[in-house]
Design an enzyme around this catalytic site. Sequence first.
Site, short mmCIF file in Angstrom:
data_model
loop_
_atom_site.label_atom_id
_atom_site.label_comp_id
_atom_site.label_asym_id
_atom_site.label_seq_id
_atom_site.Cartn_x
_atom_site.Cartn_y
_atom_site.Cartn_z
N HIS A 171 0.84 -1.20 0.00
CA HIS A 171 0.00 0.00 0.00
C HIS A 171 0.88 1.26 0.00
O HIS A 171 0.61 2.21 -0.74
CB HIS A 171 -0.90 -0.03 1.23
N GLU A 172 1.95 1.25 0.80
CA GLU A 172 2.82 2.42 0.87
C GLU A 172 3.63 2.60 -0.41
O GLU A 172 3.86 3.72 -0.85
CB GLU A 172 3.75 2.32 2.09
N HIS A 175 1.58 4.44 -2.85
CA HIS A 175 1.60 5.90 -2.68
C HIS A 175 2.83 6.50 -3.37
O HIS A 175 2.76 7.59 -3.95
CB HIS A 175 1.62 6.25 -1.19
N GLU A 249 -6.43 6.81 -0.85
CA GLU A 249 -6.35 5.55 -0.10
C GLU A 249 -7.00 4.42 -0.87
O GLU A 249 -6.50 3.30 -0.91
CB GLU A 249 -7.01 5.71 1.27
#
Length: 634
Positions: A171-172, A175, A249
Site C-alpha cells: 500500500h505504501e 503511494h 487511499e
Amino acid sequence: MNFFEHQDQARRRTGLLSLLFFLAVAIIVVLLNIVFIVALAWSSHKPITLELVQAQPEIWLLGTAGALLVIFAGSGYKWLELRKGGRQVADMLGGRKIQSNTQDSDEQQLLNVVAEMAIASSMPIPDVYVLDDDSINAFAAGHQPSDAIIGVTRGCMEKLSREQLQGVIAHEFSHILNGDMRLNMQLMALLFGILFIGLVGRLLMHSSSRSRNSKNNAGPMIGLGLMVIGYSGVFFGSIIRAAVSRQREFLADASAVQFTRNPDGISGALKVIGYGAGSDVHNPASEEMGHLFFGQAFTSRLNIFATHPPLNERINRLDPSWNGQYLKPRVTSAPREIPSRKSTLDSATSAIISGLAGATSGGHADTKNQRIEPENNTTAVLSERQRALLNLQAAAIEPDSARILIFSLLIASPNKLIAREQQDLVRKQHGQQSFTTLLQFYPAAQTLLPGQRLPLVEKSLTALREMSPQQYENFHTTLVKLAKADGEIDLFEWCLYRLILQYLGAHFNTVHPAKPRYSQADAVASEIATVISYVACAGQEHPEDIDKAYAAGIAAGGFSAVKRDIAHTTSGSLNPLNRALAKLTQAYPHIKGRIIKALMATITSDRHITEDERDMVKTIATILESPIPKELIE
C-alpha cells in the site's frame, strides 16, 4: 473486483477535489479583498458603494497581491521545513531509522518485506523507519522516489502476520508510485499557508488593540477579518484535504493488490485494526500528517475530517464476501534468533551449488553471457564463483564495507598498472584498512558476470545512505577519480555513477528534485531521440540494426520521427546523453512512461536483451523516476 476501474475513479475524483482546493484559495483571496474594502470604507467614514470599489483599483491589486504573498510565504516556510523530504517527516514523527544489519527479528523481517515489495513494484529499496507506537500504522513520505522513506509503527511489525505486513508495505509503495507523496507534501504546505493568514490576522489584531492611535484605526477590523477568513479557510481546506486523501487511499489499496496478487494481506491488516488494535498514532504531528498514513492516525469526531475511508468500506472493496468478523492480532512470540551471516551464506551457497549442478548434469549450463562446458571441476568452479558473489552481497548490506565494494566494482581495468593506481588512490583517500578490504573484495569482483554487477550496486544503496555527509563527499570524489583513471567512461561506469548520484545525491541534498515543466513530447523531441539513439547503439553493432531498433522505439512511444543524431552516439562521449536526461527529468510522468515504453521496444527489436541494454534502460528509468519494467527485473 476491477482494480483498474477503482484506480481510474480515484484519479478522476482526486483531480476534481484538487481543483476545488485551488478554487477555495481563489475564494479566500476575494474575501480578503472585501475585508480591505470594508476596512477602507470604515476608516474613511464612507459608505460601501460601487463607485468606491471602482475608484480604488489599487486596493484590489494590493489586496490580491498581499493575500497571495501571505499564502505563498506560509506555504514556502512549510515547504522549506520539509525540504529534506521523507527523513524530515520521519524525524517530526519521532521515527528511528532501521539499520541494514539490525539484529531485531521483527525489524529484519520488515526490511525483507520492503525489499520484496520494491522488486514487485519495480522501485529501489527505500530507507525504513520505525515509530515506537503500539498502534498499527505506516506511512510513505518524500518529494520523489529517490528520497522516499517508509515508516512503520512497532505495533504494525508485532501484531501483523507476514502476509498482512506485505499488504501494508505494498500500500505504501503504491503511494510512492502514484505520486501521492509529493501531493501530500503540497497539501501540507498549502494548508499551512492558509493557516498563516489567520496567524497574521491574530498578530495584527493583537498589535492594533494595543496601539494608541485614533479610533479610526482599521487594524483590528482587518486583523479580525484575516483571522476569520484564515481559520475558516483551514476548516474547509481540511475537509478538502481529507476528501483528497480518502480517494488516494482507495487507489493505493487497489494498487497494493496488484503488487501482492493477494487481497487477503491488506484486507487482513485492516481487519486486525478493526479488532481493537487501532491505528491512532500518539504524536502531536499525527493530525497535521494524518493523510500520509495507512490508517486513520487521529480520532476524528466528524467524518468530514477523516483522512481515511471507514474500515468497513475499505475491507468490503477488497473482500466483497467479508462476513463482518475482524481478526485477532498476531501473538508476539519470543524474539527469534537470527542466523549468523556465515551460516546463512553457507546454506545459500549449498542451495545454489545444488541447483547449478543439476542444471549442468544434462550437458551444459547456459548463462546470459557465458557458456560453461561440463568438466570434472565444473561444480567446484561454480561453487567458488557463487560463494564470491554471496560474500559480496553480504558486504553490500554492511555500511562500512559497501563503499569498498563499489570501489572494487570500478577497478576492473585489464591494465594492471591502472588497476594498481586505482587501488593506491583508495588507500590514499580512505586509509590502509579500506585498502586491505579492497584487496579482499577485488578478486571476487573480477569473477562477476556482467549481469551481476549492477544489482550489487542497487543492493548497497541502503547501507551507503548511512554515511555521514563528509564521508559521502569523500566517497563521491573517489568514485569520479576511479572512473576517470583509464581516460574514458564505459557504460557500466556511467550506470554505476548515475545510480549513486540519483539516490545518494537526493539523500545528501546535493541533487534536488526536478519540477515537471514539459507536458508535450514535442517540447523534448530531440532529447528523446538522443536517449533512444544511445540505447539503440548499446545493443547493436551494424548501422542497419541500430536504425531498426531506433525506429522501433520511436514508433512504440508514439513520438515524432526525429532523425537519429549519429554524431552524438559515435563520438564516444556520454555528455549528450547526460544533457538529454537532465531535461527529460523535467517531463511529466506520462511522457516519461512513453519514453520507457519506447526504450523497451528499442532493446527488444531483435528479440534479445543484452546486459548492456538491461543496465542502461534500468538506469535511465531510475533517473527519470519511473518504474523499472518487469522484464528487466531478475
